[in-house]
Design a protein around this motif. Structure first.
Motif, PDB file in Angstrom:
ATOM      1  N   HIS A  92       1.039  -1.322  -0.021  1.00 16.21           N
ATOM      2  CA  HIS A  92       0.013   0.031   0.111  1.00 16.21           C
ATOM      3  C   HIS A  92       0.857   1.299   0.157  1.00 16.21           C
ATOM      4  O   HIS A  92       1.115   1.825   1.297  1.00 16.21           O
ATOM      5  N   HIS A  94       1.805   4.969  -2.088  1.00 18.19           N
ATOM      6  CA  HIS A  94       1.089   6.277  -3.171  1.00 18.19           C
ATOM      7  C   HIS A  94       2.365   6.982  -3.599  1.00 18.19           C
ATOM      8  O   HIS A  94       3.004   8.123  -2.665  1.00 18.19           O
ATOM      9  N   LYS A 220      -8.704   0.194  -7.470  1.00 21.52           N
ATOM     10  CA  LYS A 220      -8.776   0.654  -5.980  1.00 21.52           C
ATOM     11  C   LYS A 220      -9.890   1.292  -6.014  1.00 21.52           C
ATOM     12  O   LYS A 220     -10.378   2.382  -6.570  1.00 21.52           O
ATOM     13  N   HIS A 283      -6.758  -0.707   5.344  1.00 26.61           N
ATOM     14  CA  HIS A 283      -6.735   0.116   6.468  1.00 26.61           C
ATOM     15  C   HIS A 283      -7.548  -1.053   7.638  1.00 26.61           C
ATOM     16  O   HIS A 283      -7.000  -1.295   8.549  1.00 26.61           O
ATOM     17  N   ASP A 350       1.070   2.964   3.497  1.00 27.79           N
ATOM     18  CA  ASP A 350       0.332   4.168   3.049  1.00 27.79           C
ATOM     19  C   ASP A 350       1.109   5.286   2.949  1.00 27.79           C
ATOM     20  O   ASP A 350       1.019   6.460   2.864  1.00 27.79           O
TER      21      ASP A 350
HETATM   22 ZN   LIG Z   1      -3.767   4.847   0.849  1.00 27.33          ZN
END
Ligand SMILES: [Zn+2]
Length: 443
Positions: A92, A94, A220, A283, A350
């Motif tokens: 996960h 970005h 996603k 999450h 994340d």
């Molecule tokens: Zn994320």
């Protein structure tokens, strides 16, 4: 022989700095790694004094140093004082986010004022950051308004123009009206969104088709958006897509033999995510018993992201501060319950939600602090995500036939998990990227 090998290594290092990322390892190139300790996540006990034979991009043989011969002309890399592991997998990330510092304009400025070229340039740095920390594969969880930029970065890496991990791209992300920033602008002011907005199953299916057509490896979907603490102190999350909307996306993606990752905190949105057939829950801050049972039954992957919920808390006794503390607290409990229930947990942080300058491996410390064994934590970043990504045996292992994605640390991460934050050797696809203090770093 030893000094000759050292010289070869120096030459290899010198060349790699210039050539590594422009020329894939030729199929004929043979490298042998001498591993003092080798962690194979498929077994509980590490092996010692192993030889790994690499031909081109793949591992050809692994065996006891006393019983495995070094092919003539091979480059030998001596890691006999190190612990060698498969390249890690981050499920996960970005790469198009940079921490959203409010003082620097937060999330909004990236979509409103940053040129696409600027964001792409910074995404290349994010990708390199993942690789230099030993993450040779990432599942990047949407570009936050940067369109199909991840597909372009992935291609540039695959073609050797820039260094970076193997990328599983999700492209734009999907949510509903009222379900994603940018928001808070006056009605009638047309602002860009960090995702593709859909309303209704027809738009949902069309968005999935477009994203798959333009190169999405995964889809996603945001199944919850805003979250707050209610008057009884419970975390509440606003649901977004209906089950029907999600089912259209999942049906389309599965038809293409692709999977769907669902951002879902808790409550109604989480249950819709599971009823709609999501392949992974992202999450999953508050997994109730029914959700855990359904995930177990459906074989749903769980990608907790502990680290990011321990950063940037609002001041105590403010609504934001209460929400931030509640999120971290329920996330810890959910993580522990998921472990007890034997859910399939994959490592994800994340990162991008927090700056890429911060260490990704911090997640390992949270996982083990909350009761996961170091070996299980390593599996969550190797063999388990390899299975989730349908790459069993190809990544996340050091075994014949696998891609030569190999990392090393000086100490023993089974004793001290923070060793994984000090990766000093990285090879991807048989190409040396980093050795010791950055000697082989390309670019
Ligand atoms: Zn994320």
């Amino acid at each position: 022989m030893k000094s000759r090998n050292a010289l070869l290594l120096i030459l290899l290092v010198a060349c790699a700095g210039v050539l590594a990322q422009t020329n894939p390892a030729p199929q004929s190139q043979v490298t042998v790694i001498r591993a003092g300790t080798l962690i194979d996540p498929r077994t509980d006990e590490p092996k010692h004094n192993q030889l790994i034979v690499i031909r081109g991009t793949k591992i050809e043989a692994v065996g006891d140093a006393t019983a495995t011969s070094v092919p003539a002309g091979a480059n030998v890399i001596d890691l006999s004082n190190a612990t060698v592991l498969p390249g890690l997998i981050e499920s996960h990330t970005h790469i198009f986010l940079q921490g959203e510092d409010p003082a620097k304009g937060g999330y909004d400025i990236q979509l409103l004022k940053f040129y696409a070229s600027y964001r792409a340039a910074r995404a290349t740095v994010s990708a390199r950051r993942a690789l230099e920390q030993g993450f040779t594969t990432i599942r990047d969880m949407e570009t936050e308004g940067a369109g199909y930029g991840d597909v372009g970065i992935k291609r540039a890496i695959e073609e050797g123009y820039i260094p970076g991990p193997r990328i599983f791209a999700t492209t734009r992300g999907i949510s509903t009206t009222g379900g994603y920033p940018l928001e808070g602008y006056a009605p009638g002011v047309d602002v860009p969104k960090g995702v593709q907005i859909i309303d209704g199953p027809i738009e949902a299916r069309k968005a999935a088709r477009e994203q798959l057509d333009y190169g999405a490896d995964w889809i996603k979907v945001y199944m919850t958006h805003r979250s707050w603490v209610d008057k009884d102190g419970n975390l509440v999350s606003q649901p977004t897509l209906t089950v029907e909307e999600l089912k259209a996306i999942v049906d389309e993606a599965h038809g293409w033999r692709r999977k769907v990752a669902c951002h879902a905190y808790n409550g109604e949105g989480l249950h819709r995510a599971l009823d709609g057939g999501c392949d992974s829950i992202e999450h999953g801050l508050l997994l109730d018993d029914a959700a855990i049972a359904q995930m177990k039954r459906q074989g749903t992957w769980y990608c907790p992201t502990l680290t990011v919920y321990y950063t940037d808390w609002g001041p105590e006794n403010t609504p934001e501060g209460k929400r931030d503390r509640a999120r971290a607290s329920v996330h810890e409990q959910s993580f522990k319950k998921a472990m007890q229930a034997g859910l399939k947990i994959v490592f994800g942080t994340d990162v991008g939600g927090f700056p890429w300058t911060e260490p990704i491996a911090r997640e390992f410390s949270y996982m083990t602090k909350f009761g996961m064994s170091p070996m299980e934590a390593i599996r969550s970043a190797t063999t388990r995500p390899a299975e989730m990504l349908d790459m069993q045996g190809a990544i996340g292992v050091i075994a014949p036939g696998a891609y030569a994605d190999i990392i090393a640390v000086r100490g023993n991460p089974l004793v001290d998990i923070t060793e994984l934050g000090r990766v000093n050797f990285v090879m991807k696809n048989g190409q040396l990227f980093l050795h010791d203090s950055g000697a082989v770093k390309a670019n």
